[in-house]
Every structure is written in structure tokens, then in C-alpha cells.
Design an enzyme around this catalytic site. Sequence first.
Site, PDB file in Angstrom:
ATOM      1  N   VAL A 270     -30.663 -19.018 -29.659  1.00 15.11           N
ATOM      2  CA  VAL A 270     -30.616 -19.275 -28.220  1.00 15.11           C
ATOM      3  C   VAL A 270     -29.431 -20.163 -27.831  1.00 15.11           C
ATOM      4  O   VAL A 270     -28.799 -20.796 -28.671  1.00 15.11           O
ATOM      5  CB  VAL A 270     -31.936 -19.912 -27.729  1.00 15.11           C
ATOM      6  N   GLU A 271     -29.144 -20.206 -26.531  1.00 19.94           N
ATOM      7  CA  GLU A 271     -28.039 -20.975 -25.946  1.00 19.94           C
ATOM      8  C   GLU A 271     -26.702 -20.622 -26.594  1.00 19.94           C
ATOM      9  O   GLU A 271     -25.870 -21.491 -26.870  1.00 19.94           O
ATOM     10  CB  GLU A 271     -28.303 -22.480 -26.030  1.00 19.94           C
ATOM     11  N   GLY A 272     -26.496 -19.359 -26.853  1.00 19.47           N
ATOM     12  CA  GLY A 272     -25.274 -18.899 -27.507  1.00 19.47           C
ATOM     13  C   GLY A 272     -25.533 -18.696 -28.977  1.00 19.47           C
ATOM     14  O   GLY A 272     -25.756 -19.651 -29.719  1.00 19.47           O
TER      15      GLY A 272
END
Length: 822
Positions: A500-502
Site C-alpha cells: 500500500v501507499e505505493g
Amino acid sequence: MSIAIPFIAFLLVGAIAAYHRLRLPVWAALTATALVACWLLGANGTATVVAAIVTAVIAVPLLLPQFRLPFITKPLLGFYTKILPPLSETERVALEAGTVGWEGQLFSGKPDWDVLHNQPRPTLSADEQAFLDGPVEELCKMIDDWQITHVDADLSPELWDFIKKNKFFGMIVPKEYGGLGFTALGNHKVIQKLASMSSVVSSTVGVPNSLGPAELLMHYGTQEQKDHYLPRLADGREVPCFGLTGPWAGSDATSIPDYGIVCMGEWNGARVVGVKLTFDKRYITLAPVATLIGLAFRMYDPEGLIGDKQDIGITLALLPRDTAGVEIGRRAMPLNSPFQNGPIRGKDVFIPLSQLIGGEAYAGKGWQMLVECLSIGRSITLPSTASGGSKFGAVVTGSYARIRKQFGLSVGRFEGVEEALARIGGNAYTISALAEASAAAVARGELPAVPSTISKYHCTELGREVARDTMDIIGGKGIILGPRNFAGRNWQAAPIMITVEGANIMTRSLMIFGQGAILCHPWVLKEMKAATLPDPAERLREFDRNLFGHIGFAISNAVRSFWFGLTSARLGKAPGDAYTRRYYRKLNRYSAALALCADTSMLLLGGKLKFKESLSGRLGDVLSNLYIASALLKRYQDEGCPVTDQPLLAWSIHNATFKIEKAFSGALRNFPIRPVGWLLWALVFPLGRRAQYPSDRLGHKVASLLMSPNEARDRLGKGVFLTPTANNPGGRIASYLQKAVLAEPVERKFLKALKQKGIEAHDFASQLEEGVREGWITADERRQLEELRELTIDTISVDDFDPSELRAATSEIGKRDSRYAA
């Protein structure tokens, strides 16, 4: 005198000037002085004259602007303009959204360590500390992670109520809007402590305080939006989520197909100008329970209702859950970690322009808003979660390894287990320092675009390593899920943080060096901006100033890199005390080598560099580990340079420098232009690679720290929930260490008696009774051994279940979607 003396003097003065970054006039004057001295001392006259001519050919044109600008700089500007890779709007916004902090010094090739040392020590406010000691401690005591993850697949109503009532969702909301007004550091410490008990709870609390409606409203919201929504977000009346990722746009967020068409529509009984939205988002944390949805979409105005631009660009909006047409999908189940997560969809959902975050003025500025806030949120939630889990795992696993015995010996004394314990201790120490450094950067007011990606990537990757090593050491205790298991859920959830988040692969190969090479470099971005100035005269002057500054910078880094390589970084000015000075010298060396390799890569590969992801990833590893080592040294300094922490610091620094040289080796051996790779190798590694992985002797010291009560272990575990409550099996195991260590001499004495005296009893209680009767142990020692047996049983015991307790409450799970049924 030898004919070579003038040329040696010429090169030596040039090298010294480059090393110290002296200005061109100073170099010219020193070289001339050295050549005159050579002539006076009887050097070969012809050689001296030749060296003087070479000096004049270099210095005179460069020192005369009326010659340099038209005949040197202008042609180079024309060439530069042709090879300059075009920056997309997405890349331009990403570069301009962040600020440059300490990472800029690491790209300089000559870090000013005073900049790092003068940063204030991260300190919590009185309110933040009281919140940690009060509501956070109380919440941790309420958490039953097994009940959350297996039985309910959700937080209990009591937990939801407590979280809302105590404003956990409003930690970052300013006090004037009813929030707690905590700094990023306070936010980090809360998430870290919660994560040591439950990643489900930490993510539930972390997301509303990370990228989402509150953060965006605080920075860009209209006053009316702030007055209405921030108090409701602070006290939990509104539960937020943010929809960015969709089926067709994950890491490539700027290509989102979700769209909004500007049109007229009905809102609260009035006909107003607004946007009709169509969207399909997935993986949205808190979506199933959210009452307020933040949404990213591409906005179009085909009828020109708000201007003459049809494709307005990415825009952000707020949608109340009950807005007509909004559909919240069924829950997703991320690797048996049941934080609320699911899809949101909508077709022809109308909202007025007043629901755009920031109002009409911020239409089309959504990507800039997201990038700026991502650099904040990415610095905190996931690094803090990794820090909490890793610190907790290190302290508890160290206790387990001391208490658990095989072959009459604590399992932590076996060298194979020692290796894993050393990695756990060193990595937990590293994660803790890095997570705090990135949070502290935000607290200082920075928008740390590059440090946030470094922190997110390396904290989650190292956290996964800690989880793996923990599972290896505790064995069956880790793989048998149940209320007694303190590690299994962290192991299951580790890939979630990686994703997640990149996604981490993208973060490493594209973002860390890709952004850092331009944003943090002292000259590249300046050159790019100078080359695009509209006024020709100003463009030429600015480009000239930055170009020749860059050339001198590159020459200096080549000299510094070669010198440090020849001397193995044992010489040179460096800060620190007798213990840490060697580490600073190493980082000076690697900083110069990074700047040299980055300059060479950008010069020779130009725009192609962004497609050389392996090279970019390896140079990103160098930058990352330089930043990590800096964070470690800063932490050590901030804590008063405790001698007992030195094994942890040394292991972590040696690990970082080993990774740096490994990354350099991979980059140079695979450099796309092979002769250039060979030349760079000679400058970076003139004596070959020297950094070594942490030694077994050092690993033994780290493992011993984790398995014994001491100040370093206490500092490592500070900030996580270790209270030995019924719902905290890890906390109980950690609390047993002191008693287990005190009981060991008695245990050894008793076991020796069993072997030598021939006790006939077979069960433990009878053996103890006979031992007291025969005088081998005292009554007090018997009680001590009984207590040791009880705490050992609690340490190693696992859970079992009736089959009905493991059966899913519904048979719907596992049914295939009818669209794909055969």
C-alpha cells in the site's frame, strides 16, 4: 629536478583545490605559485612552462565572462536544451511539491554534519505524552487482537466508541476545530504503540490521520469546509476514507479513469453548478464504515460552465455517504487482517462545486494536493506501524529465546538463532530511528518527498525481515494462531505494508532516486529551471553560473571519492567522538561517490535514466542507506551517546554500509556504458570493496542485549505496549525475563543434582520435593523453580480449538463469482 615535478605539482594542487572545493581563481593562484616554486627550486624549465600553459588555457577563458559566455556557455546551453528530457506535468508537480532537508546534504558529496546535529531533538509535548500514558494505554488494554481478527473480523463496539470519544481520529486536527492538535511526532508515537498490539487498530486510527479528508481540508479546504467538517472528523461523527486507487489505476494514479462532468444539477432543493461523477475505486481503507468519502477524479467542463478549459485535470471532492448514487461495496479481506477495507462506486453522482476540496479555486490541482499530503502521510503511518511491530518483536523474541530451552540451553545461545536475533535487534533499532526521523522532519514543517519514500520502503521491508526472523525463532509458537500468539498476525500482514501507499518495487526503482537525483541535487534542478527562463540574457547568465558550479562539483566529488577510497575513509575531517568518527568518515566517502555516480548517470543517460530501473534502484539504495545511517547517528546523539547502545548502533551502521557498497557494486558492474562503469569503479573502489557484513562477534553482543535485562533493551522497547495483561501474551513473556534470568543459577544447580544424585522421581513436582528433602535446594528455591516452570509454560504454550470455533460463520465466503462460474 625531475621533469615530472611541475606536472605532479599541477595535479596535486588541483586535487587539493577540488577536494576542498576552492574557487577557480584560488586554484589558478595556487597553481601558479606552485609552478613558480618549482622553477625557483630548479625544476625542468620546459616542463614548468608547459604546465603553466595548460593552467592558463584552462583558467583564462573560464575567468573571463566576456569569452566564456558566448564561446563556451552558449553552445553548451544549446546542446543541453536538446538533450534535456521533457518533464511531464505529473513529474513537475511531484518535484515541486516536496522540500529538501538533510537528504540534500547527502547528495552534496560533502555533508555539513552540523545541519543534522543542530536539528532539535524530537520531543513530545505534555499533551501528547499524557495522551500516550492515558487513552492510548487504556485502549491497548482493551484490545483483544484474536477477537478482532478471528471472531468478529472488526473492532468491538466498545473499541469504536472509545476511539471516537477520545478523538483518536482527530489527532492531527487543530484544537480550534475540536481536535487534539498533535504534531507528526505525536501521531507517530501513538501509531507505534497501537501497532505493537494490533495492526488492525493502528491502521484504523492511522488512516484518518494520514492522507485523507482531514489532512486535505487542513491544507486546502475553504473556511466553510473546515468549520463544518473538521469538528465532525475530530470527534468521530464523521468517519473518513479516501478513494484514489481503482481497478485500472493503481501505482499509476495520474491515469485514473474516474471522471466528473461539470453540469447543472439539484442539491438540497436548489439548482446549482456542480459535477456529475462516475467512479470505481477499490482497496479503500475504512470505506465500509465511512460516512465521508474523499474522492480523486479527472474533471471535465465540455460546456465551458466554469471557464474555457475543457480538461481541467485531477480534482478532489468530498462525498457524504448518503449522496444519491454512491455505492459502498462489500468488504475485502486483506490477508486475514480485517481492517475495514472495500470498494466504492458511483455513476452519475451529482455534487455542487462547493463539495470540491478547496472549492472551485482548487479544481484541477488535485495531483499537487495529493503529492504534498502523501509526503506527510507516507512519513508516518506505515513507518510507525513497522516500528511498533519490530520493537515489540525484538523485546519479546529476546525474552522468548532466553526462556525457551532445548538440550538444556536457552535457544538464543545457539549460533544460528543468535544470527536471527542480531538481525531482529539491529533492524528494529534501524526502523525505530528511521521512522522517528521522517516523523520529526514533518514536525519541523518539511514536506519530505524523498525521505518519506525512503522511510516507507525501508521500514516496511525491514519490518518484514523482523517478522520473518521472529517466526523462525519462536517456531510452533508463531505458526499456531490463537490468543497466545503474539507474532502470527504481524507475519500475515507484512505484505500489506509492502503493497500500500505505493508498491515497494515501484517506490525503490522509480521514486527514491528518480525524485532524489533532481530534487536533492544542488545543481541539476537549478540548471533545468535556468534553461527554461524566458529572457535570453538572464537564461545564459543563470545557466552559466549553475553549469560551472556543477562542473566544479563533479570534479570535486571524483577527487574526494578516489581519495576516500584509497585511504578507506580513515583520513579527513569528520565530526563525532572517538567511537563514531569512523562512521562519519565512511558516510562522507559514500556521499561523494553517490554524487559522482549520479552526475555521470544523468549526464550520459539523460532521459533514458528513468527507464534504467535497476540502476535507479541501486543508486536509490545508496541514498537510502546514507539517510538511514544518518538517522542512526542522530538518534545515538539525541539519546546522549549511551555506551550500552553501541552494539546496536555498530550492527546497524555496518549493515547499512555493507548494503551501500553492494548497491554501488551492482550499479557499476551493470552500468549501461561499460568503459564508464570501469572508470567509476576505479574512482569509487580503487582498492576494491571493503565494507563487511556485521561480524558474528558483533551479532553475539546484539543478541545478548535482547536476552538480558539492560538499559539498551529498555530503550529499544520504549514506546510499545509491554504491560503484561491477559490480552497481551507478548507483554507477559517480556515481563518474565528478569525472573527467568534470576532463576537460572538455581535451575542449573538443580539439573546438575538430578544427573549426579540419581533422583528417582519422574514428575517435576516430586523431583522438587525430593530436592528440598535431600537439601539440594531450599524451599525458597523450590518456589522459584515452580514459578519458572509456570512462566515457561505460558511462554511456550499454544492454543487449540473445537472445530466449530474455526468454522466460518457464513458459507458465503469462498463462493465463486457467478460471472466466472463454469
